[in-house]
Design a protein around this motif. Structure first.
Motif, PDB file in Angstrom:
ATOM      1  N   LEU A 161      57.170  33.992  76.604  1.00 27.47           N
ATOM      2  CA  LEU A 161      56.552  35.279  76.287  1.00 27.47           C
ATOM      3  C   LEU A 161      57.163  36.410  77.112  1.00 27.47           C
ATOM      4  CD1 LEU A 161      52.860  34.078  76.178  1.00 27.47           C
ATOM      5  CD2 LEU A 161      54.052  35.151  74.263  1.00 27.47           C
ATOM      6  N   PRO A 162      57.078  37.657  76.604  1.00 32.69           N
ATOM      7  CA  PRO A 162      57.524  38.802  77.406  1.00 32.69           C
ATOM      8  C   PRO A 162      56.789  38.824  78.746  1.00 32.69           C
ATOM      9  CG  PRO A 162      57.115  39.476  75.142  1.00 32.69           C
ATOM     10  CD  PRO A 162      56.609  38.067  75.260  1.00 32.69           C
ATOM     11  N   VAL A 217      59.662  39.561  70.212  1.00 27.63           N
ATOM     12  CA  VAL A 217      60.287  39.793  71.512  1.00 27.63           C
ATOM     13  C   VAL A 217      61.621  40.492  71.262  1.00 27.63           C
ATOM     14  CG1 VAL A 217      61.092  38.745  73.657  1.00 27.63           C
ATOM     15  CG2 VAL A 217      59.239  37.657  72.362  1.00 27.63           C
ATOM     16  N   THR A 272      64.437  41.949  76.231  1.00 26.47           N
ATOM     17  CA  THR A 272      63.130  41.868  76.888  1.00 26.47           C
ATOM     18  C   THR A 272      63.099  40.683  77.851  1.00 26.47           C
ATOM     19  OG1 THR A 272      62.030  42.797  74.942  1.00 26.47           O
ATOM     20  CG2 THR A 272      60.636  41.625  76.530  1.00 26.47           C
ATOM     21  N   THR A 317      61.577  37.611  79.719  1.00 31.09           N
ATOM     22  CA  THR A 317      60.549  36.638  79.316  1.00 31.09           C
ATOM     23  C   THR A 317      60.282  35.647  80.430  1.00 31.09           C
ATOM     24  OG1 THR A 317      62.194  35.137  78.341  1.00 31.09           O
ATOM     25  CG2 THR A 317      61.209  36.798  76.880  1.00 31.09           C
TER      26      THR A 317
END
Length: 286
Positions: free
Chosen positions: A58-59, A113, A117, A119
């Motif tokens: 995830l970010p 995403v 970005t 993560t």
């Protein structure tokens, strides 16, 4: 194929068809209907483009998606440089059991995403939320619409509404078999090797459900009145119309392949990055 032009798939197809002396106007008509999807499979040894199972990347700073206090199971992630063209990755979450029982769309989520970005892997204390992990490799697949004139099947397999546009296409496209052969030569069928698909046409049952819901809502709002006995023909017409507006975002197995999950989305929502508008459907596959 318009959304695939970052890599010139359309130009590649046109050059191959022109080399067979197929007229330009026929090629243009065929390209309007041809879509490319991406078949994802594990264990093929290809370059990984995503990952099935495990914990989601995830970010940084974003919490794992949840609904009504429960964290959603992570299904898979994929880099969408190939069709459908998205500059970044998509992460798919789905609680298929709760979603089926309660009919709540909150039990499905797509996280976008963007490229660049940062993560971080979102570890979960809930072991049941961490599925078996394996890398996914990708293959592009050519996908004509369901109502295209059957190549080796009887026309009776088409619905009454599908037969007319199929006949019109055969009349306007005498080189249809050659065009179809070019598409399958460039992007061959996967022959059942892929387990997960990105992009392409929406499954017939799913687009039928969307068409029925759309008509029911319009009837309820007083916009239209569908006579008794005409419901099926109206659904067929609505399906044909919606086909140009909707695409399959993802179709994949869940729960040891006893279920199949899918996300579909309107083209304009995908282009605008409105992934929250993706519509999820779970079906029992046994």
């Amino acid at each position: 194929m318009a959304s695939c032009c970052a890599i010139d798939y359309q130009g590649r197809f046109r050059r191959a068809a022109l080399a067979l002396n197929v007229p330009e106007d026929e090629i243009s008509r065929f390209v309007k209907h041809l879509r490319l999807s991406t078949g994802l499979c594990g264990g093929s040894g290809g370059v990984p483009v995503g990952r099935f199972g495990g914990s989601p990347p995830l970010p940084v700073g974003r919490d794992r998606p949840s609904h009504r206090g429960s964290r959603l199971p992570f299904v898979f992630s994929v880099n969408c440089a190939k069709p459908p063209k998205v500059d970044g990755s998509l992460l798919f979450f789905l609680d298929h059991e709760a979603g089926r029982v309660e009919g709540d769309r909150g039990y499905a989520c797509v996280v976008y995403v963007p490229v660049g970005t940062g993560t971080a892997v979102a570890e979960s204390p809930d072991s049941e939320l961490v599925g078996k992990q394996y890398d996914l490799s990708a293959t592009l697949l050519a996908e004509p619409p369901d109502w295209f004139p059957p190549h080796d099947e009887d026309e009776e397999d088409l619905s009454p509404f599908q037969r007319q546009p199929a006949r019109d296409l055969e009349r306007d496209m005498p080189h249809l078999d050659e065009l179809r052969a070019v598409a399958y030569d460039l992007w061959p069928p996967d022959e059942g090797l892929a387990s997960t698909y990105i992009g392409g046409y929406v499954d017939d049952e799913v687009i039928t459900s969307i068409a029925e819901q759309t008509l029911a809502e319009r009837e309820k709002a007083g916009e239209i009145v569908i006579p008794m006995g005409k419901w099926y023909s109206h659904v067929e017409k609505e399906k044909h119309r919606l086909t140009s507006e909707w695409m399959s975002l993802a179709c994949f197995p869940v729960a040891d392949e006893f279920y199949s999950g899918s996300f579909v989305i309107r083209y304009d929502d995908l282009a605008a990055g409105r992934l929250d508008k993706a519509y999820s459907v779970t079906e029992f596959s046994e």
